[in-house]
Design an enzyme around this catalytic site. Structure first.
Site, PDB file in Angstrom:
ATOM      1  N   ARG A   1       7.412   0.724 -11.692  1.00 53.07           N
ATOM      2  CA  ARG A   1       6.313   0.176 -12.679  1.00 53.07           C
ATOM      3  C   ARG A   1       6.811   0.059 -14.447  1.00 53.07           C
ATOM      4  NH1 ARG A   1       4.870   2.256  -7.632  1.00 53.07           N
ATOM      5  NH2 ARG A   1       3.552   0.097  -6.690  1.00 53.07           N
TER       6      ARG A   1
ATOM      7  N   GLY B   1      11.783  -2.293  -1.713  1.00 49.51           N
ATOM      8  CA  GLY B   1      10.397  -3.068  -1.177  1.00 49.51           C
ATOM      9  C   GLY B   1       9.293  -3.496  -2.211  1.00 49.51           C
TER      10      GLY B   1
ATOM     11  N   SER C   1      -1.884  -0.700   1.176  1.00 55.87           N
ATOM     12  CA  SER C   1      -0.274  -0.991   1.061  1.00 55.87           C
ATOM     13  C   SER C   1      -0.500  -0.899  -0.260  1.00 55.87           C
ATOM     14  CB  SER C   1       0.326  -2.308   1.358  1.00 55.87           C
ATOM     15  OG  SER C   1       1.303  -2.163   0.560  1.00 55.87           O
TER      16      SER C   1
ATOM     17  N   ASP D   1       5.256   8.345   3.034  1.00 56.02           N
ATOM     18  CA  ASP D   1       6.455   8.125   2.852  1.00 56.02           C
ATOM     19  C   ASP D   1       7.261   9.697   3.224  1.00 56.02           C
ATOM     20  OD1 ASP D   1       7.386   5.694   2.282  1.00 56.02           O
ATOM     21  OD2 ASP D   1       7.066   6.333   0.150  1.00 56.02           O
TER      22      ASP D   1
HETATM   23  C1  S3P Z   1       5.783   2.193  -2.611  1.00 54.95           C
HETATM   24  C2  S3P Z   1       4.357   2.293  -1.997  1.00 54.95           C
HETATM   25  C3  S3P Z   1       4.393   2.254  -0.261  1.00 54.95           C
HETATM   26  C4  S3P Z   1       5.880   2.630   0.212  1.00 54.95           C
HETATM   27  C5  S3P Z   1       6.929   3.182  -1.153  1.00 54.95           C
HETATM   28  C6  S3P Z   1       6.762   2.801  -2.686  1.00 54.95           C
HETATM   29  C7  S3P Z   1       4.948   1.755  -4.312  1.00 54.95           C
HETATM   30  O1  S3P Z   1       4.520   1.427   0.393  1.00 54.95           O
HETATM   31  O2  S3P Z   1       6.258   3.135   1.565  1.00 54.95           O
HETATM   32  O3  S3P Z   1       8.594   3.865  -0.355  1.00 54.95           O
HETATM   33  O4  S3P Z   1       6.180   2.382  -4.415  1.00 54.95           O
HETATM   34  O5  S3P Z   1       4.372   1.027  -4.374  1.00 54.95           O
HETATM   35  P1  S3P Z   1       3.593   0.424   0.965  1.00 54.95           P
HETATM   36  O6  S3P Z   1       2.392  -0.085   0.080  1.00 54.95           O
HETATM   37  O7  S3P Z   1       4.505  -1.246   1.075  1.00 54.95           O
HETATM   38  O8  S3P Z   1       3.085   1.229   2.300  1.00 54.95           O
END
Ligand code: S3P
Length: 427
Positions: free
Chosen positions: A27, A94, A165, A313
């Site tokens: 971020r 992700g 999420s 996590d």
């Molecule tokens: C994260 C949010 C989580 C987490 C990922 C990092 C983030 O995923 O599992 O390792 O940085 O926003 P989700 O929000 O999809 O659960």
């Protein structure tokens, strides 16, 4: 492909150097890149995932220089990104693909973002549908990456997310920075709020209450110096190791203790772990503290509902802790674990069973009965950094040698993990 062979240890002692928080690092880079000036980011994670975000931003025309104790990001403003010459590569990350998609949806150009095989199999419908509702067009095959994002002038939405999420919430909030009006996201449970806190730090008009977050656009972001705390999700492996390996004392400095992330501390408290928080301070709206943990016996616990996003996590390492806790630990409402870097419920059940633990796999969780002595085994990381690290800690408690296959994936979030693990071991 590398393997790592680990032996049981007598005790663990000392200071544990930790990487910067991965979520905040992503971020910090993305928001600095679209701010109005130069931002110094210190404490940035050196994780591969964060490097992916940094490289994608460079490909979008952002200058990022190494500087003393961090990087300087030369923000290009809200309208200054340039069309990349080729597809952006988010690797295993992700957070990179989902957060950048929110920004790319508002650009005057079309771009493609993809990732490795694991990422190309993860669900993207959760961001494609809201971004299309805002006016962008996203081409994909079966709602999976590669995503080709046709940027457009965006309109705000009031989005009720079916899942808690932070990646989905942050994607939409970032798109909302560009849309005229109020963009609102409501989740079933509050997820990590680093995007909201950093947007507030950089002067955006943000509101949040419970599981709702809203931003007023269009806005501009003020350049700001950002210090990233150490990653509590990386700390979690050493918190559990310090609790479980007899006669241990570990000290973790400057750990991010934002309440949307401290489920691991609440879970360990409910299990009877012996730790203390000291010297808590807040910088850039993010709390941090020193954590000292000493070994103790643990009791079983139940983890579900609103707690799940706060330990999302940390469930792999909590599952390892549960094998050594007295009683039946139930982990439920955690179906999201099936769509992480690996199917973590399946990976945990398979590997724990190999090591002799008593575990039952459910659709949305695990039931683990302890305490059970673990035995050394050959286990697979399933190319998932958190599975590799969780079983490295299990290996320290096991009788005999444990081999982790595909062990190098720890670099995705924690370069140097195995060296640190070796450094704190005492005979
Ligand atoms: C994260 C949010 C989580 C987490 C990922 C990092 C983030 O995923 O599992 O390792 O940085 O926003 P989700 O929000 O999809 O659960």
């Amino acid at each position: 492909m590398s393997t790592k062979v680990l032996q049981p240890v007598a005790s663990l002692h000392g200071d544990v150097p930790l990487p910067g928080d991965k979520s905040i690092s992503h971020r910090a880079l993305i928001l600095s890149a679209i701010s109005d000036g130069a931002c110094r980011v210190t404490g940035l994670s050196a994780a591969q995932d964060v490097q992916r975000t940094l490289t994608c931003l460079k490909r979008l025309g952002v200058k990022i220089n190494n500087a003393k104790a961090g990087v300087i990001v030369h923000g290009v403003g809200m309208n200054g990104l340039q069309a990349p010459k080729k597809a952006l590569d988010a690797g295993n990350s992700g957070t990179t693909i989902r957060l950048l998609a929110g920004v790319l949806a508002a650009q005057k150009f079309t771009s493609t973002i993809t990732g490795d095989e694991s990422l190309r199999n993860r669900p993207m419908r959760r961001i494609i549908e809201p971004l299309e509702a805002m006016g962008a067009r996203v081409d994909s095959h079966d709602y999976k990456a590669p995503l080709t994002i046709h940027g457009a002038p965006l309109r705000p939405i009031d989005f009720a997310s079916p899942i808690a999420s932070a990646q989905v919430k942050s994607c939409i909030m970032l798109a909302g920075l560009f849309a005229r009006g109020v963009t609102r996201v409501t989740e079933p449970y509050h997820s990590r709020d680093h995007t909201e806190l950093l947007l507030q730090e950089m002067g955006a008009n943000i509101r949040s209450s419970g599981a709702m977050a809203a931003v007023v656009g269009p806005t501009k972001l003020n350049a700001s110096d950002i210090n990233v705390p150490a990653d509590i999700s990386a700390a979690a492996f050493f918190l559990v190791a310090g609790a479980l390996v007899p006669n241990s004392t570990l000290v973790l400095e400057n750990v991010g203790v934002n309440l949307s992330r401290t489920g691991i501390l609440d879970a360990l408290t409910s299990m009877g772990a012996n730790f203390q928080l000291n010297d808590q301070v807040e910088i850039n709206h993010e709390a941090r503290a020193r954590i000292t943990i000493r070994s103790s016996t643990l009791n079983a616990t139940t983890l579900g509902g609103a707690m799940i996003p706060r330990i999302i996590d940390e469930i792999p390492i909590l599952a390892v802790a549960a094998t050594q806790a007295e009683g039946i630990t139930t982990i439920k409402d955690a179906g999201e674990l099936r769509v992480k870097e690996s199917d973590r419920l399946s990976a945990l059940a398979k590997n724990l069973t190999k090591m002799g633990a008593k575990v039952r796999e459910k659709d949305d969780g695990l039931i683990i009965t302890g305490p059970t002595p673990l035995k050394g085994a050959v286990v697979d990381s399933y190319d998932d950094h958190r599975i590799a690290m969780a079983f490295s800690i299990a290996a320290l408690l096991a009788d005999g040698e444990t081999t982790i296959q595909n062990a190098e994936c720890v670099d995705v979030s924690f370069p140097g993990f195995y060296d640190i693990l070796e450094f704190i071991q005492r005979d």
